[in-house]
Design an enzyme around this catalytic site. Structure first.
Site, PDB file in Angstrom:
ATOM      1  N   THR A  82     -54.535   8.363   9.119  1.00  0.00           N
ATOM      2  CA  THR A  82     -54.282   7.779   7.825  1.00  0.00           C
ATOM      3  C   THR A  82     -52.777   7.708   7.558  1.00  0.00           C
ATOM      4  O   THR A  82     -52.366   6.613   7.139  1.00  0.00           O
ATOM      5  CB  THR A  82     -55.080   8.226   6.543  1.00  0.00           C
ATOM      6  N   LYS A 117     -56.097   7.250  -1.841  1.00  0.00           N
ATOM      7  CA  LYS A 117     -55.543   8.368  -1.196  1.00  0.00           C
ATOM      8  C   LYS A 117     -53.903   8.312  -1.523  1.00  0.00           C
ATOM      9  O   LYS A 117     -53.130   7.332  -1.371  1.00  0.00           O
ATOM     10  CB  LYS A 117     -55.783   8.291   0.150  1.00  0.00           C
ATOM     11  N   ASP A 118     -53.228   9.565  -1.911  1.00  0.00           N
ATOM     12  CA  ASP A 118     -51.996   9.622  -2.074  1.00  0.00           C
ATOM     13  C   ASP A 118     -50.957   9.322  -1.108  1.00  0.00           C
ATOM     14  O   ASP A 118     -50.203   8.398  -0.959  1.00  0.00           O
ATOM     15  CB  ASP A 118     -51.631  11.099  -2.707  1.00  0.00           C
ATOM     16  N   ASP A 165     -63.331   4.660   4.693  1.00  0.00           N
ATOM     17  CA  ASP A 165     -63.189   5.881   5.622  1.00  0.00           C
ATOM     18  C   ASP A 165     -63.961   6.935   5.251  1.00  0.00           C
ATOM     19  O   ASP A 165     -64.491   7.723   5.991  1.00  0.00           O
ATOM     20  CB  ASP A 165     -61.743   6.156   5.317  1.00  0.00           C
TER      21      ASP A 165
HETATM   22 ZN    ZN Z   1     -57.374   6.434   7.020  1.00  0.00          ZN
END
Ligand code: ZN
Length: 554
Positions: free
Chosen positions: A81, A163-164, A294
């Protein structure tokens, strides 16, 4: 010409204190959009895009009607990611962004935990890689939003994500607003940023929703046909026939459901309204990363009823978001891609005919191989740091001569393992130039080179064989990505703008091409050789080809 005049008229007046009036901001390219929206759908492989394309009727169908590349590549080997998001709006491979993995080992780290998380500041006292302070510190190159703001100071750059690390890597060091899920609510790491009114509103709505259980989603016949219970090896729960219902307070269930993306998009929409994005004197950049796909992939695999429901809901939610932008009369463009692809659980892949699909052997862990080699060579300490595959580091406490012996033994031990495809040393990778051929033609060495940064990468890089899933223990997640194989590298890259003629291209392009292409649509000049990617002439009026940049050797 008209846009140029508008810019001149709306440029801020020089104050009396200034000796000279500020120069007007440089002109935009003719027809440049007022708002550039870039959406990353986490783990949205081109395999999923190809499979579900005929079933999309909402936002994804609309975006597929622009210039659609289904052979887009996160070209590098470490398809995780953080590296993936670092390529999308910098135009650079992880070798250059410095984001070689989600986390890596740094034996000189100023704390006892020698693992560094990609989006943290490890200098914060008391921090660790799991209890960290979010920071863009490790990102070594500027982002599109930063370059746009430098050229047009009235431009705003905004990032919203589940997500950060996705929000940080898409927006970088200088950003107006950056919000991401912090475990209980959407939070920011940007010091001094005002808190828009929409943030507490969305957070209150999420808290209230989380306190209640959710009903199962109603699968259409296409998803019902995928419902089949698949037992999972290694202690994990069976997957395949689930409808994404969750219990009250189940945050993991919330993240692995379309509800999560819906909330992230609601926050993004609220920021568009409150900040009047796309309605200012200069173009604005809005980066969105949607994480639920994800979590669904990791929790249930990619080919069951669960992912089917997630795909159809994602399509609907993106459609709602685009409808909101339409209703505000904003002149916007959308680019959609993914940070990496993904792979189904091996148990279901074998049923589908992939006879060699398997889970990685736990004995491949650096913590298993290291001590064995240390004993054989008569050394002391753990020997190796790292995980299963990827970057493996030699213990710096050993003498240079002992490290050389250990390196040779480790290369041989990994190469002898039947699940290992290739092992490269740092010296080998250093001597390899960054490939400039189409990403379909890259060797494994070239893929690993695009992930290699000499200051951060391992002493050796271990690549597992195709169809080997590196999750031996399935009690938390059952499927993953991260390999150098095309199921993890190939992602859709969709460019859409109102009135664009539909083009379905077979060309193999790269996520690093997105940034220079968007730069061309705004008329933002990039110094020759300053990014790895290339402007896509199928999408933008690209600047005249500059002479090829000098090869970057290291
Ligand atoms: Zn990812």
């Amino acid at each position: 010409m008209r846009k140029f005049l508008t810019l001149l008229l709306t440029a801020p007046l020089a104050t009396l204190a200034c000796a000279q009036p500020a120069p007007p901001p440089p002109p935009l390219a003719p027809g440049a959009p007022k708002l550039i929206v870039v959406i990353s759908v986490d783990q949205f492989s081109a395999d999923l895009w190809d499979e579900y394309r005929p079933h999309f009727t909402g936002g994804l169908a609309r975006l597929g009607g622009g210039t659609a590349f289904h052979n887009g590549y996160q070209s590098h080997a470490a398809t995780e990611t953080c590296p993936g998001h670092s390529t999308i709006l910098t135009g650079d491979h992880p070798a250059r962004t410095g984001i070689i993995a989600n986390s890596w080992t740094d034996q000189s780290a100023p704390r006892t935990d020698k693992t560094l998380y990609c989006a943290e500041d490890e200098h914060v006292p008391g921090s660790s890689s799991s209890n960290y302070t979010v920071s863009p510190l490790h990102l070594l190159v500027p982002t599109f939003g930063e370059l746009v703001k430098a050229r047009w100071p009235q431009s705003r750059s905004v990032a919203v994500s589940g997500k950060d690390r996705a929000a940080v890597m898409m927006s970088g060091h200088i950003v107006d607003q950056r919000w991401y899920w912090g475990g209980k609510s959407y939070v920011t790491d940007v010091p001094g940023a005002s808190v828009p009114a929409v943030v507490p509103k969305v957070n209150a709505a999420v808290t209230a929703a989380l306190a209640r259980a959710t009903d199962p989603l109603a699968p259409p016949p296409y998803c019902q046909a995928k419902a089949r219970v698949i037992p999972i090896e290694g202690g994990g729960k069976p997957v395949g026939a689930g409808q994404l219902a969750r219990a009250a307070g189940d945050v993991a269930g919330f993240r692995a459901s379309p509800e999560f993306d819906g909330d992230t998009l609601a926050l993004a929409a609220g920021l568009v309204d409150e900040m009047r994005l796309g309605r200012g004197p200069a173009p604005d950049v809005l980066a969105i990363s949607l994480s639920a796909t994800d979590y669904v992939g990791h929790t249930y695999g990619t080919e069951g009823e669960e992912m089917c429901l997630q795909m159809l809901e994602l399509d609907r939610e993106i459609g709602d978001f685009l409808a909101l932008l339409d209703s505000r009369g904003i002149d916007y463009s959308v680019t959609l891609t993914a940070d990496h692809g993904g792979k189904d659980v091996p148990e279901r892949e074998r049923l589908a005919g992939a006879a060699n699909a398997a889970r990685a052997d736990a004995t491949l862990r650096a913590s298993a191989i290291g001590p064995k080699l240390v004993a054989q060579l008569g050394l002391s300490g753990p020997g190796l740091f790292g995980d299963i595959g990827g970057d493996i580091y030699l213990d710096r406490k050993l003498s240079a001569a002992d490290r050389q012996r250990l390196l040779a033994a480790a290369v041989a031990a990994y190469k002898a393992h039947p699940q290992v495809e290739a092992v490269f040393t740092a010296d080998q990778l250093k001597a390899t130039p960054i490939a400039r051929t189409p990403p379909t033609a890259w060797s494994l060495l070239q893929r690993a080179r695009a992930s290699f940064n000499p200051a951060r990468s391992g002493d050796l890089v271990v690549l597992l064989k195709k169809d080997i899933t590196p999750i031996p223990d399935t009690t938390r997640y059952v499927a993953t990505h991260g390999s150098p194989w095309d199921y993890d590298r190939r992602v859709p890259i969709l460019f859409w703008r109102k009135g664009m003629a539909p083009v379905a291209s077979e060309a193999a392009v790269e996520t690093t091409d997105i940034m220079p292409t968007l730069a061309a649509t705004l008329g933002l000049p990039l110094a020759p050789g300053s990014v790895d990617g290339r402007c896509l002439a199928q999408v933008a009026q690209c600047p005249a080809a500059a002479p090829a940049p000098p090869e970057r050797g290291k």
